[in-house]
Design a protein around this motif. Structure first.
Motif, short mmCIF file in Angstrom:
data_model
loop_
_atom_site.label_atom_id
_atom_site.label_comp_id
_atom_site.label_asym_id
_atom_site.label_seq_id
_atom_site.Cartn_x
_atom_site.Cartn_y
_atom_site.Cartn_z
N ALA A 290 0.83 -1.21 0.00
CA ALA A 290 0.00 0.00 0.00
C ALA A 290 0.86 1.26 0.00
O ALA A 290 0.53 2.25 -0.67
CB ALA A 290 -0.93 0.00 1.21
N GLU A 291 1.97 1.24 0.73
CA GLU A 291 2.86 2.40 0.75
C GLU A 291 3.50 2.62 -0.62
O GLU A 291 3.61 3.75 -1.08
CB GLU A 291 3.94 2.22 1.81
N ILE A 292 3.91 1.54 -1.26
CA ILE A 292 4.51 1.68 -2.59
C ILE A 292 3.47 2.18 -3.58
O ILE A 292 3.77 3.03 -4.42
CB ILE A 292 5.12 0.34 -3.06
N GLU A 293 2.23 1.67 -3.49
CA GLU A 293 1.18 2.13 -4.38
C GLU A 293 0.96 3.63 -4.21
O GLU A 293 0.78 4.36 -5.19
CB GLU A 293 -0.12 1.38 -4.10
N THR B 169 7.37 1.43 -9.98
CA THR B 169 6.42 0.50 -10.58
C THR B 169 7.01 -0.91 -10.62
O THR B 169 6.32 -1.88 -10.30
CB THR B 169 6.04 0.96 -12.00
N GLY B 170 8.28 -1.03 -10.97
CA GLY B 170 8.93 -2.34 -10.97
C GLY B 170 9.01 -2.93 -9.58
O GLY B 170 8.79 -4.13 -9.38
N HIS B 171 9.31 -2.09 -8.59
CA HIS B 171 9.38 -2.56 -7.22
C HIS B 171 8.01 -3.02 -6.74
O HIS B 171 7.88 -4.06 -6.07
CB HIS B 171 9.90 -1.43 -6.32
N LEU B 172 6.95 -2.29 -7.12
CA LEU B 172 5.59 -2.66 -6.75
C LEU B 172 5.21 -4.01 -7.35
O LEU B 172 4.65 -4.88 -6.67
CB LEU B 172 4.61 -1.58 -7.19
N GLU B 173 5.51 -4.21 -8.63
CA GLU B 173 5.19 -5.48 -9.28
C GLU B 173 5.93 -6.64 -8.62
O GLU B 173 5.37 -7.72 -8.42
CB GLU B 173 5.52 -5.40 -10.77
#
Length: 101
Positions: free
Chosen positions: A10-13, A38-42
């Motif tokens: 949620a924090e990365i989003e 975005t890459g880290h989130l995926e």
């Protein structure tokens, strides 16, 4: 000094949303940061266990409050649920707080 905890999905989003705004507002020079987030989130989403594979957590039954004294041994999850019925504090929160002292 303790290492920084990993950010939650949620924090990365939230950071992705913020960087999307920054790129739209201030230009493409900030695109590499957005792409990195975005890459880290995926990657973090792939690591998260799927609901079908994970076992649901069985909550211990709560003892009656009149039976609980200062000397009653309780699991941390049970103590947190008694003290904070809204769920804002968990057993893990209590465990981490004790480790900081």
């Amino acid at each position: 000094m303790q290492p920084m905890p990993e950010p939650t999905v949620a924090e990365i989003e939230g950071e992705v949303v913020h960087m999307t705004y920054i790129v739209g507002r201030y230009g493409e020079r900030y695109r590499p940061i957005l792409d990195s987030l975005t890459g880290h989130l995926e990657a973090r989403r792939r690591l998260r266990p799927s609901p079908e594979r994970s076992m649901p957590k069985r909550l211990r039954p709560l003892p009656d409050r009149s039976e609980v004294t200062d000397d009653t041994p309780l699991h941390l999850d049970t103590a947190a649920r008694l003290a904070f019925p809204d769920g804002v504090v968990t057993g893990l929160t209590l465990r981490n707080g004790a480790a900081c002292d």
